[in-house]
Scaffold this active site. Structure first.
Site, mmCIF file in Angstrom:
data_model
loop_
_atom_site.group_PDB
_atom_site.id
_atom_site.type_symbol
_atom_site.label_atom_id
_atom_site.label_comp_id
_atom_site.label_asym_id
_atom_site.label_seq_id
_atom_site.Cartn_x
_atom_site.Cartn_y
_atom_site.Cartn_z
ATOM 1 N N TYR A 44 -5.569 -8.163 17.084
ATOM 2 C CA TYR A 44 -6.461 -8.045 15.933
ATOM 3 C C TYR A 44 -6.601 -9.363 15.175
ATOM 4 O O TYR A 44 -7.699 -9.841 14.926
ATOM 5 C CB TYR A 44 -5.883 -7.038 14.940
ATOM 6 N N GLU B 36 9.511 -5.413 -6.480
ATOM 7 C CA GLU B 36 8.707 -6.299 -5.618
ATOM 8 C C GLU B 36 9.082 -7.745 -5.913
ATOM 9 O O GLU B 36 9.104 -8.161 -7.070
ATOM 10 C CB GLU B 36 7.215 -6.065 -5.864
ATOM 11 N N LYS C 291 -9.133 -11.119 4.216
ATOM 12 C CA LYS C 291 -9.714 -11.305 5.563
ATOM 13 C C LYS C 291 -11.141 -10.754 5.624
ATOM 14 O O LYS C 291 -12.062 -11.407 6.093
ATOM 15 C CB LYS C 291 -8.812 -10.608 6.590
ATOM 16 N N SER D 179 0.827 -1.214 0.000
ATOM 17 C CA SER D 179 0.000 0.000 0.000
ATOM 18 C C SER D 179 0.862 1.265 0.000
ATOM 19 O O SER D 179 0.594 2.212 -0.743
ATOM 20 C CB SER D 179 -0.890 0.001 1.244
ATOM 21 N N CYS E 269 -5.993 -7.370 4.961
ATOM 22 C CA CYS E 269 -7.320 -6.735 5.055
ATOM 23 C C CYS E 269 -8.334 -7.253 4.031
ATOM 24 O O CYS E 269 -9.463 -7.593 4.401
ATOM 25 C CB CYS E 269 -7.226 -5.229 4.839
ATOM 26 N N TYR F 12 -3.466 -2.975 -9.194
ATOM 27 C CA TYR F 12 -2.321 -2.242 -8.644
ATOM 28 C C TYR F 12 -1.224 -2.119 -9.701
ATOM 29 O O TYR F 12 -0.604 -1.080 -9.864
ATOM 30 C CB TYR F 12 -1.779 -2.958 -7.392
ATOM 31 N N ALA G 44 15.197 -7.041 -3.774
ATOM 32 C CA ALA G 44 16.120 -5.903 -3.792
ATOM 33 C C ALA G 44 16.855 -5.833 -2.467
ATOM 34 O O ALA G 44 16.262 -6.055 -1.409
ATOM 35 C CB ALA G 44 15.339 -4.617 -4.026
ATOM 36 N N GLU H 118 -9.957 -11.719 15.004
ATOM 37 C CA GLU H 118 -10.691 -11.767 13.737
ATOM 38 C C GLU H 118 -10.782 -13.196 13.200
ATOM 39 O O GLU H 118 -11.863 -13.672 12.830
ATOM 40 C CB GLU H 118 -10.036 -10.828 12.726
ATOM 41 N N HIS I 246 -34.280 7.466 12.687
ATOM 42 C CA HIS I 246 -34.917 6.331 13.342
ATOM 43 C C HIS I 246 -35.573 5.402 12.327
ATOM 44 O O HIS I 246 -36.167 5.887 11.375
ATOM 45 C CB HIS I 246 -35.975 6.875 14.320
ATOM 46 N N ARG J 243 -5.446 -5.662 23.821
ATOM 47 C CA ARG J 243 -4.767 -4.546 24.479
ATOM 48 C C ARG J 243 -4.773 -3.322 23.552
ATOM 49 O O ARG J 243 -4.604 -3.442 22.345
ATOM 50 C CB ARG J 243 -3.320 -4.941 24.811
ATOM 51 N N THR K 33 0.729 -6.727 2.042
ATOM 52 C CA THR K 33 -0.033 -7.496 3.025
ATOM 53 C C THR K 33 -1.523 -7.262 2.899
ATOM 54 O O THR K 33 -2.318 -8.200 2.875
ATOM 55 C CB THR K 33 0.433 -7.124 4.451
ATOM 56 N N CYS K 34 -1.935 -6.005 2.815
ATOM 57 C CA CYS K 34 -3.365 -5.687 2.832
ATOM 58 C C CYS K 34 -4.115 -6.396 1.708
ATOM 59 O O CYS K 34 -5.145 -7.018 1.939
ATOM 60 C CB CYS K 34 -3.556 -4.170 2.735
ATOM 61 N N GLU L 133 -28.396 6.040 15.666
ATOM 62 C CA GLU L 133 -29.118 7.112 16.361
ATOM 63 C C GLU L 133 -28.725 7.189 17.834
ATOM 64 O O GLU L 133 -28.832 8.237 18.458
ATOM 65 C CB GLU L 133 -30.639 6.952 16.209
ATOM 66 N N ALA M 122 -11.047 -0.489 13.148
ATOM 67 C CA ALA M 122 -12.102 -1.467 13.416
ATOM 68 C C ALA M 122 -11.470 -2.816 13.647
ATOM 69 O O ALA M 122 -10.411 -3.133 13.106
ATOM 70 C CB ALA M 122 -13.056 -1.544 12.240
HETATM 71 P P1 NDP Z 1 -1.379 -7.311 17.760
HETATM 72 O O1 NDP Z 1 -0.258 -6.429 18.110
HETATM 73 O O2 NDP Z 1 -2.717 -6.742 17.512
HETATM 74 O O3 NDP Z 1 -1.548 -8.411 18.883
HETATM 75 C C1 NDP Z 1 -0.500 -9.246 19.249
HETATM 76 C C2 NDP Z 1 -1.007 -10.177 20.320
HETATM 77 O O4 NDP Z 1 -0.048 -11.197 20.541
HETATM 78 C C3 NDP Z 1 -1.237 -9.483 21.653
HETATM 79 O O5 NDP Z 1 -2.366 -10.046 22.240
HETATM 80 C C4 NDP Z 1 0.007 -9.810 22.426
HETATM 81 O O6 NDP Z 1 -0.212 -9.902 23.798
HETATM 82 C C5 NDP Z 1 0.347 -11.189 21.909
HETATM 83 N N1 NDP Z 1 1.772 -11.493 21.948
HETATM 84 C C6 NDP Z 1 2.797 -10.724 21.569
HETATM 85 N N2 NDP Z 1 3.961 -11.372 21.703
HETATM 86 C C7 NDP Z 1 3.651 -12.589 22.196
HETATM 87 C C8 NDP Z 1 4.422 -13.729 22.552
HETATM 88 N N3 NDP Z 1 5.745 -13.738 22.410
HETATM 89 N N4 NDP Z 1 3.777 -14.809 23.019
HETATM 90 C C9 NDP Z 1 2.434 -14.810 23.150
HETATM 91 N N5 NDP Z 1 1.654 -13.763 22.823
HETATM 92 C C10 NDP Z 1 2.257 -12.670 22.347
HETATM 93 O O7 NDP Z 1 -0.844 -8.162 16.527
HETATM 94 P P2 NDP Z 1 -1.592 -8.943 15.370
HETATM 95 O O8 NDP Z 1 -0.643 -9.952 14.887
HETATM 96 O O9 NDP Z 1 -2.929 -9.380 15.823
HETATM 97 O O10 NDP Z 1 -1.773 -7.820 14.271
HETATM 98 C C11 NDP Z 1 -0.636 -7.092 13.802
HETATM 99 C C12 NDP Z 1 -1.034 -5.691 13.458
HETATM 100 O O11 NDP Z 1 -1.731 -5.701 12.231
HETATM 101 C C13 NDP Z 1 -1.965 -5.035 14.467
HETATM 102 O O12 NDP Z 1 -1.259 -4.350 15.447
HETATM 103 C C14 NDP Z 1 -2.791 -4.113 13.624
HETATM 104 O O13 NDP Z 1 -2.214 -2.841 13.618
HETATM 105 C C15 NDP Z 1 -2.735 -4.718 12.244
HETATM 106 N N6 NDP Z 1 -4.032 -5.318 11.921
HETATM 107 C C16 NDP Z 1 -5.106 -4.517 11.805
HETATM 108 C C17 NDP Z 1 -6.333 -5.030 11.515
HETATM 109 C C18 NDP Z 1 -7.504 -4.127 11.419
HETATM 110 O O14 NDP Z 1 -7.320 -2.921 11.318
HETATM 111 N N7 NDP Z 1 -8.733 -4.637 11.465
HETATM 112 C C19 NDP Z 1 -6.538 -6.471 11.307
HETATM 113 C C20 NDP Z 1 -5.336 -7.236 11.473
HETATM 114 C C21 NDP Z 1 -4.142 -6.666 11.761
HETATM 115 P P3 NDP Z 1 -0.067 -8.649 24.780
HETATM 116 O O15 NDP Z 1 -1.308 -7.860 24.647
HETATM 117 O O16 NDP Z 1 0.123 -9.287 26.113
HETATM 118 O O17 NDP Z 1 1.134 -7.901 24.316
#
Ligand code: NDP
Length: 461
Positions: free
Chosen positions: A180, A35, A51, A15, A48, A99, A115, A184, A438, A207, A42-43, A443, A343
């Site tokens: 995320y 590339e 998914k 992207s 995205c 693309y 590259a 999902e 409504h 988190r 990825t997206c 609303e 989201a």
């Molecule tokens: P995230 O950062 O969202 O979540 C990672 C999760 O893995 C957390 O729960 C974390 O726990 C846990 N974790 C991290 N390290 C370890 C470990 N060594 N052992 C066990 N658990 C671990 O990552 P994702 O892979 O889910 O997604 C990557 C990124 O991609 C996201 O941050 C987001 O920005 C993007 N994304 C966005 C989406 C959307 O907009 N809908 C959809 C999918 C991805 P803890 O909380 O304890 O750190």
């Protein structure tokens, strides 16, 4: 003749890289985009887009369930994984082609190769075994799923890269992580009828989201059939003929046909030659950049997930655009990272924009929290026992709406629309001035009369 082969060489056609390459070419630059994989990043290829198509498919499960209460007969409905997988893969290929055509239309040259940086202006293209030069280099290589290689048997697990190509639908799936991707895919495969267990090391999943969103999504996912285990983590994987057995630090043994590891993503910089070019990165490999995406090396920039600022596609696109406008359009532009809507496409989905209650408490002394939980209209007829949550975080001093958080149908679409007034600095009074439409879910956002909670820092301390 120019001493460089190109004005701009972009490494990575995701992207961020595609947007940067297209816009720079539009500004008159001679652009090459390199590339090694499919174009789209990825997206488009493994994130995205496919998914979200899976999420659309997954929603049919509840539609069929709900249809009965709405008067429909749905006997003999069944889900066929290969049909979905292959149709989605075809769509991904089509989008990747768009693309490519957009890059070509803009006048950028697309080079299919790996590259590696060889110097401040030199890039090695391994496919043709040649080196090209560019006045400016843009690193846009994105991110890659993390895997903890120290875990015995981890090679028997997959990541989100492989989940789009499963030969068959598993019967049981273990998902490791609580972010995320984990939430999902847990929702998606649960809807497809897979017996899904989610294993999260922390006490609560998701988190970074508002605390109430986290609890609400967690409870709703469990109610829909996902088993969520918290406070435990993967220690080893044993593989027998067909089954993978996860052994946890809490001494659980969980049998699964597929183990999906979704523990975050790291910048994709391994073997990229950053050291050769003298480009600084942080300990996780993220390229360090300033507000204009410039690295410590003049003429080398980086945008998107490789800089690990905010791993979101629209941010990557904005960073790519801002880079091209700054360097080739004569218009220095930096990206504004405040109030970005996001989201979570779990089922039910969550939409959010602005500050969480927890973040707002750290910044503002007085908050009013407006909250509404209600049964969406169709649920009253279908019998689906699930409520929607809508929550506003308001600065009690200025009346400004700082954040909006929702769980339920169309929460993502609502978050996108609410990003406009929140970005404009709208107050709760502005929200109240809008007439309700409504009957809609949205609303609720303009009809919450009284705060459910009032937070006053003095009183709380
Ligand atoms: P995230 O950062 O969202 O979540 C990672 C999760 O893995 C957390 O729960 C974390 O726990 C846990 N974790 C991290 N390290 C370890 C470990 N060594 N052992 C066990 N658990 C671990 O990552 P994702 O892979 O889910 O997604 C990557 C990124 O991609 C996201 O941050 C987001 O920005 C993007 N994304 C966005 C989406 C959307 O907009 N809908 C959809 C999918 C991805 P803890 O909380 O304890 O750190």
């Amino acid at each position: 003749m120019d001493r460089f082969d190109y004005d701009l060489l972009v490494v990575g056609a995701g992207s961020a890289g595609v947007r940067a390459g297209r816009i720079a070419a539009g500004h008159g630059a001679r652009v090459a985009v390199v590339e090694e994989d499919k174009v789209g990043g990825t997206c488009v290829i493994r994130g995205c887009v496919p998914k979200k198509l899976y999420v659309h498919s997954a929603h049919f499960a509840e539609a069929f369930e709900d249809a009965v209460g709405m008067g429909w007969t749905t006997e003999s409905v069944r889900f066929d994984w290969p049909t979905l997988r292959d149709n989605v893969a075809r769509d991904v290929d089509w989008l990747s082609g768009i693309y490519i055509r957009n890059l070509e239309k803009a006048g950028a040259e697309l080079i299919a190769s790996r590259a590696t940086l060889e110097g401040h202006h030199r890039v090695r293209l391994s496919k043709d075994d040649r080196t090209v030069t560019a006045r400016t280099i843009l690193i846009a290589t994105g991110g890659w799923p993390d895997v903890d290689r120290s875990i015995p048997g981890i090679e028997h697990a997959i990541t989100s890269n492989e989940v789009f190509h499963l030969p068959e639908l598993p019967r049981r799936m273990l998902i490791v992580g609580g972010g995320y991707v984990a939430a999902e895919f847990a929702s998606v495969f649960n809807a497809f009828g897979v017996d899904v267990t989610l294993l999260h090391r922390g006490t609560e999943i998701l988190r970074g989201f508002d605390g109430e969103i986290r609890k609400t999504v967690h409870a709703a996912m469990e109610k829909r059939g996902v088993t969520i285990l918290t406070g435990d983590s993967l220690a080893a994987i044993e593989k027998s003929k067909k089954t993978r057995t996860a052994i946890t630090r809490g001494d659980r043994r969980i049998d699964a046909d597929v183990i999906l590891v979704a523990i975050g993503r790291s910048p994709n910089t391994a073997g990229l030659g950053l050291e050769k070019a003298g480009v600084e990165a942080d300990p996780r490999g993220a390229v360090l950049v300033d507000e204009f995406s410039r690295t410590n090396v003049d003429h080398i920039y980086a945008v998107g997930d490789v800089t690990n600022r905010l791993q979101l596609t629209p941010i990557a696109i904005r960073e790519g655009q801002a880079f091209a406008d700054t360097v080739f359009g004569g218009k220095p532009t930096s990206v504004d990272y405040a109030d970005i809507p996001t989201a979570l496409f779990s089922i039910p989905e969550a939409g959010t924009v602005g500050l969480t209650e927890e973040a707002a408490k750290a910044l503002y002394p007085s908050l009013d929290i407006y909250r509404s939980t209600f049964k969406p209209l169709p649920n009253r007829v279908t019998g689906r026992d699930e409520r929607m949550l809508v929550k506003l975080v308001v600065d009690a001093v200025t009346d400004r709406v700082l954040g909006c958080h929702m769980v339920g149908p169309n929460a993502a679409e609502l978050a996108q629309m609410l990003a406009i007034p929140i970005k404009m600095g709208a107050t709760k009074a502005d929200f109240d001035a809008a007439t309700a439409l409504h009957p809609t879910l949205g609303e609720e956002v303009v009809t919450m009369a009284k705060p459910a909670d009032r937070y006053r820092r003095e009183a709380a301390e």
